[in-house]
Design a protein around this motif. Sequence first.
Motif, PDB file in Angstrom:
ATOM      1  N   ARG A 338       0.579  -1.199   0.125  1.00  0.00           N
ATOM      2  CA  ARG A 338      -0.051  -0.014  -0.509  1.00  0.00           C
ATOM      3  C   ARG A 338       0.549   0.899   0.158  1.00  0.00           C
ATOM      4  NH1 ARG A 338      -5.391  -2.203   1.840  1.00  0.00           N
ATOM      5  NH2 ARG A 338      -5.344  -3.861   2.731  1.00  0.00           N
ATOM      6  N   GLY A 339       1.602   1.447   0.623  1.00  0.00           N
ATOM      7  CA  GLY A 339       3.037   2.468   0.435  1.00  0.00           C
ATOM      8  C   GLY A 339       3.367   3.131  -1.164  1.00  0.00           C
ATOM      9  N   ALA A 340       3.839   3.637  -0.894  1.00  0.00           N
ATOM     10  CA  ALA A 340       4.491   5.176  -1.907  1.00  0.00           C
ATOM     11  C   ALA A 340       5.489   4.124  -2.380  1.00  0.00           C
ATOM     12  CB  ALA A 340       3.833   6.333  -1.562  1.00  0.00           C
ATOM     13  N   ASP A 341       6.617   3.570  -1.158  1.00  0.00           N
ATOM     14  CA  ASP A 341       7.788   3.024  -1.168  1.00  0.00           C
ATOM     15  C   ASP A 341       7.905   1.540  -1.826  1.00  0.00           C
ATOM     16  OD1 ASP A 341       6.673   1.900   0.752  1.00  0.00           O
ATOM     17  OD2 ASP A 341       9.079   1.354   2.221  1.00  0.00           O
ATOM     18  N   ARG A 342       6.635   1.340  -2.761  1.00  0.00           N
ATOM     19  CA  ARG A 342       6.428  -0.245  -2.918  1.00  0.00           C
ATOM     20  C   ARG A 342       7.339  -0.344  -4.357  1.00  0.00           C
ATOM     21  NH1 ARG A 342       1.277  -0.079  -7.157  1.00  0.00           N
ATOM     22  NH2 ARG A 342       2.120   2.234  -8.525  1.00  0.00           N
ATOM     23  N   ASN A 343       7.987   0.456  -5.318  1.00  0.00           N
ATOM     24  CA  ASN A 343       9.010  -0.192  -5.808  1.00  0.00           C
ATOM     25  C   ASN A 343      10.427   1.195  -5.716  1.00  0.00           C
ATOM     26  OD1 ASN A 343       8.028  -1.878  -7.227  1.00  0.00           O
ATOM     27  ND2 ASN A 343       6.354  -0.514  -8.660  1.00  0.00           N
ATOM     28  N   ALA A 344      10.145   1.314  -4.266  1.00  0.00           N
ATOM     29  CA  ALA A 344      11.602   2.715  -4.016  1.00  0.00           C
ATOM     30  C   ALA A 344      12.930   1.600  -3.928  1.00  0.00           C
ATOM     31  CB  ALA A 344      10.946   3.024  -3.165  1.00  0.00           C
ATOM     32  N   HIS A 345      13.941   2.342  -4.218  1.00  0.00           N
ATOM     33  CA  HIS A 345      15.547   1.622  -4.858  1.00  0.00           C
ATOM     34  C   HIS A 345      16.230   2.125  -3.545  1.00  0.00           C
ATOM     35  CE1 HIS A 345      15.400  -0.142  -8.806  1.00  0.00           C
ATOM     36  NE2 HIS A 345      14.096  -0.335  -8.680  1.00  0.00           N
ATOM     37  N   ALA A 346      17.439   1.873  -3.368  1.00  0.00           N
ATOM     38  CA  ALA A 346      18.182   2.251  -1.890  1.00  0.00           C
ATOM     39  C   ALA A 346      19.317   3.135  -3.567  1.00  0.00           C
ATOM     40  CB  ALA A 346      19.029   1.237  -1.751  1.00  0.00           C
ATOM     41  N   GLY A 347      19.315   4.365  -4.266  1.00  0.00           N
ATOM     42  CA  GLY A 347      19.507   4.439  -4.748  1.00  0.00           C
ATOM     43  C   GLY A 347      19.751   6.195  -4.834  1.00  0.00           C
ATOM     44  N   THR A 348      19.597   6.463  -3.132  1.00  0.00           N
ATOM     45  CA  THR A 348      19.473   8.021  -3.027  1.00  0.00           C
ATOM     46  C   THR A 348      20.732   8.633  -3.739  1.00  0.00           C
ATOM     47  OG1 THR A 348      18.511   7.851  -1.299  1.00  0.00           O
ATOM     48  CG2 THR A 348      18.911   9.734  -0.960  1.00  0.00           C
ATOM     49  N   LEU A 349      20.874   9.706  -4.038  1.00  0.00           N
ATOM     50  CA  LEU A 349      22.356  10.737  -4.533  1.00  0.00           C
ATOM     51  C   LEU A 349      22.945   9.877  -5.679  1.00  0.00           C
ATOM     52  CD1 LEU A 349      23.896  12.091  -1.136  1.00  0.00           C
ATOM     53  CD2 LEU A 349      22.098  12.422  -2.351  1.00  0.00           C
ATOM     54  N   SER A 350      22.578   9.132  -6.002  1.00  0.00           N
ATOM     55  CA  SER A 350      22.774   8.672  -7.717  1.00  0.00           C
ATOM     56  C   SER A 350      22.398   9.031  -8.722  1.00  0.00           C
ATOM     57  CB  SER A 350      22.505   7.077  -7.359  1.00  0.00           C
ATOM     58  OG  SER A 350      21.380   6.635  -7.902  1.00  0.00           O
ATOM     59  N   PHE A 351      23.115   9.332 -10.120  1.00  0.00           N
ATOM     60  CA  PHE A 351      23.067  10.223 -10.608  1.00  0.00           C
ATOM     61  C   PHE A 351      22.886   9.789 -12.443  1.00  0.00           C
ATOM     62  CE2 PHE A 351      27.608  10.702 -10.821  1.00  0.00           C
ATOM     63  CZ  PHE A 351      28.451  10.674 -12.488  1.00  0.00           C
ATOM     64  N   ALA A 382      24.272  -0.908  -4.655  1.00  0.00           N
ATOM     65  CA  ALA A 382      25.625  -0.840  -5.631  1.00  0.00           C
ATOM     66  C   ALA A 382      25.057  -1.659  -7.402  1.00  0.00           C
ATOM     67  CB  ALA A 382      26.101  -1.984  -5.354  1.00  0.00           C
ATOM     68  N   ALA A 383      23.552  -0.849  -7.850  1.00  0.00           N
ATOM     69  CA  ALA A 383      23.214  -1.547  -9.312  1.00  0.00           C
ATOM     70  C   ALA A 383      22.832  -0.065  -8.985  1.00  0.00           C
ATOM     71  CB  ALA A 383      21.828  -1.895  -9.011  1.00  0.00           C
ATOM     72  N   HIS A 384      23.563   1.304  -8.480  1.00  0.00           N
ATOM     73  CA  HIS A 384      23.417   2.398  -8.293  1.00  0.00           C
ATOM     74  C   HIS A 384      24.536   3.507  -8.796  1.00  0.00           C
ATOM     75  CE1 HIS A 384      19.629   1.155  -7.750  1.00  0.00           C
ATOM     76  NE2 HIS A 384      18.763   2.509  -8.137  1.00  0.00           N
ATOM     77  N   SER A 385      24.496   4.337  -9.722  1.00  0.00           N
ATOM     78  CA  SER A 385      26.190   5.064  -9.754  1.00  0.00           C
ATOM     79  C   SER A 385      25.988   6.542  -8.451  1.00  0.00           C
ATOM     80  CB  SER A 385      26.249   5.422 -10.918  1.00  0.00           C
ATOM     81  OG  SER A 385      25.835   5.150 -12.142  1.00  0.00           O
ATOM     82  N   THR A 386      26.057   5.371  -7.130  1.00  0.00           N
ATOM     83  CA  THR A 386      26.718   6.717  -5.988  1.00  0.00           C
ATOM     84  C   THR A 386      27.693   5.820  -5.517  1.00  0.00           C
ATOM     85  OG1 THR A 386      25.681   6.993  -4.602  1.00  0.00           O
ATOM     86  CG2 THR A 386      24.721   4.793  -5.070  1.00  0.00           C
ATOM     87  N   LEU A 387      28.060   5.764  -4.495  1.00  0.00           N
ATOM     88  CA  LEU A 387      28.878   5.252  -3.342  1.00  0.00           C
ATOM     89  C   LEU A 387      28.170   4.556  -2.420  1.00  0.00           C
ATOM     90  CD1 LEU A 387      31.190   7.448  -1.160  1.00  0.00           C
ATOM     91  CD2 LEU A 387      29.836   5.583   0.341  1.00  0.00           C
ATOM     92  N   VAL A 388      28.427   4.048  -1.990  1.00  0.00           N
ATOM     93  CA  VAL A 388      28.153   2.264  -1.915  1.00  0.00           C
ATOM     94  C   VAL A 388      29.418   2.001  -0.152  1.00  0.00           C
ATOM     95  CG1 VAL A 388      27.577  -0.282  -1.305  1.00  0.00           C
ATOM     96  CG2 VAL A 388      27.935   0.451  -3.304  1.00  0.00           C
ATOM     97  N   LEU A 389      28.736   1.811   0.859  1.00  0.00           N
ATOM     98  CA  LEU A 389      29.304   1.681   2.465  1.00  0.00           C
ATOM     99  C   LEU A 389      29.537   0.589   3.001  1.00  0.00           C
ATOM    100  CD1 LEU A 389      30.554   3.329   3.728  1.00  0.00           C
ATOM    101  CD2 LEU A 389      29.397   3.888   5.807  1.00  0.00           C
ATOM    102  N   ALA A 390      30.241   0.456   2.578  1.00  0.00           N
ATOM    103  CA  ALA A 390      30.419  -1.686   3.515  1.00  0.00           C
ATOM    104  C   ALA A 390      29.409  -2.427   3.082  1.00  0.00           C
ATOM    105  CB  ALA A 390      30.226  -1.183   4.809  1.00  0.00           C
ATOM    106  N   ASP A 391      29.589  -2.565   1.580  1.00  0.00           N
ATOM    107  CA  ASP A 391      28.193  -3.705   1.111  1.00  0.00           C
ATOM    108  C   ASP A 391      27.594  -3.328   1.699  1.00  0.00           C
ATOM    109  OD1 ASP A 391      30.180  -4.413  -0.937  1.00  0.00           O
ATOM    110  OD2 ASP A 391      30.761  -5.923   0.086  1.00  0.00           O
TER     111      ASP A 391
END
Length: 555
Positions: A338-351, A382-391
């Motif tokens: 039901r949430g608006a995050d249903r398809n959200a990715h963990a890609g914050t600050l990717s470009f 890791a599937a986004h063009s951004t920084l990944v910390l400690a996997d």
Amino acid sequence: MIGGVLRGARRILANLKPIKVPDGPARSFRDLWPGDAARGARLLRGEFEVQGTVRPLRPQDADGGPGDWGGGGGSAAWRSAAHGFAWLRDLRALGTDAARLRGRALTADWLALASHEALAEAPEVAGARISAWLGHWDFLAATAEDGFRKQLMQRLAQDARGVVAGLPAEAAHRGALVALKGGMAAAVALEEETWLARCVRFLPQELERQFNPDGGHVERSPTAQLLALQDLIEIRNLLHGAGIEAPAQLAGTLDRAAPALRLLRHADGGLSLFNGTREEQAAIIDLVLTQGQSRGRAPTHLPETGFQRLSASRTLVIADCGAPPGARRDAAPGGLPRGADRNAHAGTLSFEMSVGRDRLIVNCGAAPAAEGEWRDALRATAAHSTLVLADTNSSELKPEGLGRRVEQVEADRQEANGAQWLEASHDGWVRQFGLRHRRRLYLSESGDDLRGEDVLEAERDVAIPGFAVRFHLHPTVVASLQQDEQGVLLRLPSGVGWRLRVKGARVAIEESIYLAAEPRRGQQVALYAEPGANSLQWAIVRASMGTPGGAEAEE
């Protein structure tokens, strides 16, 4: 909980009231959007494709052999698309009698075998099905036998009664808008004035729920933005055709939502790949913008939705600088979140970065209708063009959306003499590691120089784990490691070369994958920070003629 009880009570009362079901819709409808003949051909072969995921979907054979409607296999997203019947437009695109008969056979099988599946009765799925049946009535049912048409209209009326009684829909995402649209269409088709009045009454508050003041959709997904804009256009046309004055909020939302979609496009006409998005066909996006009567250029940023657009000459950068959308921890019938995050990715600050019509830096794409592991692999940081910390993902991936998540994103943008600076940070790793990710971008006025710095800022006295900055490359980009292993030469299909250089990191070229349409292999450039380091600097610069290391000449 109280709202759910009230909705249930309204549905029960609605089912007690008799409803006159006509032989056909009182008003003719026509779906506005072209179908995909290739997907239609697959349906004729018994295969149904939803956002890259293909599963069997076929009716019973002539000898009464079982079809594939009743198995209940596939993800909730795939099954909801099957039960939603938007695939009728793909069959229609074939323009053949065989396609028409396949549509009827699948529909007849659904009525007999699959119509009582819980997911099929979810408001957003029922609303989509109502719109599809009415939008393709002339193709699907107008010339069919009386028994089929009667059965179809009875189910349509039953679905519509439940959808309208349950308004406003519980979903916090686009599904609530789809349910409202389906209720309106049914009210017009069945000449139920009280239904229509109820739908129109709830429209303004639904628009406010669905769209931010900057015109961006609450799901923060370019695909959701496109589909929600289509919904608005259909609702506008539906009300106009019925002679109903639309609430003023509808025109205002359309005026903001269309430019917001423009911001999320690359120059090749396709969409940027954030939060469950695939490229989509440029012709469809053009048609939607035309139907939406959108004029003018794309804005530079969406302050509430959280996307930024840096553009200079032929170079374009689109960055995700917003917090993920809100969540709800319950689910609709059949498992739909039901949430608006249903398809959200963990890609914050990717470009993503493109040069003219060539994409250079990308995110990996999405498979929203796939089973869990494959879907979540593409949602990972890791599937986004951004920084990944400690996997570790910047937001925790859950089947229904996100768990632990980025809560706060700060962004600041400056411009001077055509050059542009963007600085943004997020707190997704503060709770676990005590570290905040800050990214700084600079795009020169010529568009030939993009520079960046990624920094981990300590919120308390902590050791800094290893981290990497990843740049996924479009599959058409050819990458070669330079001799000093401190840079990579990137060659676009046009032959133009760009060089990625780094300070404070080890450079590696690794495998990647690109799911914008069909799956394609690609490469990524990974920058591994030196032990103990808390920052690294990088630059992506257009290579000029005569540059050592094999750079291509400028255009």
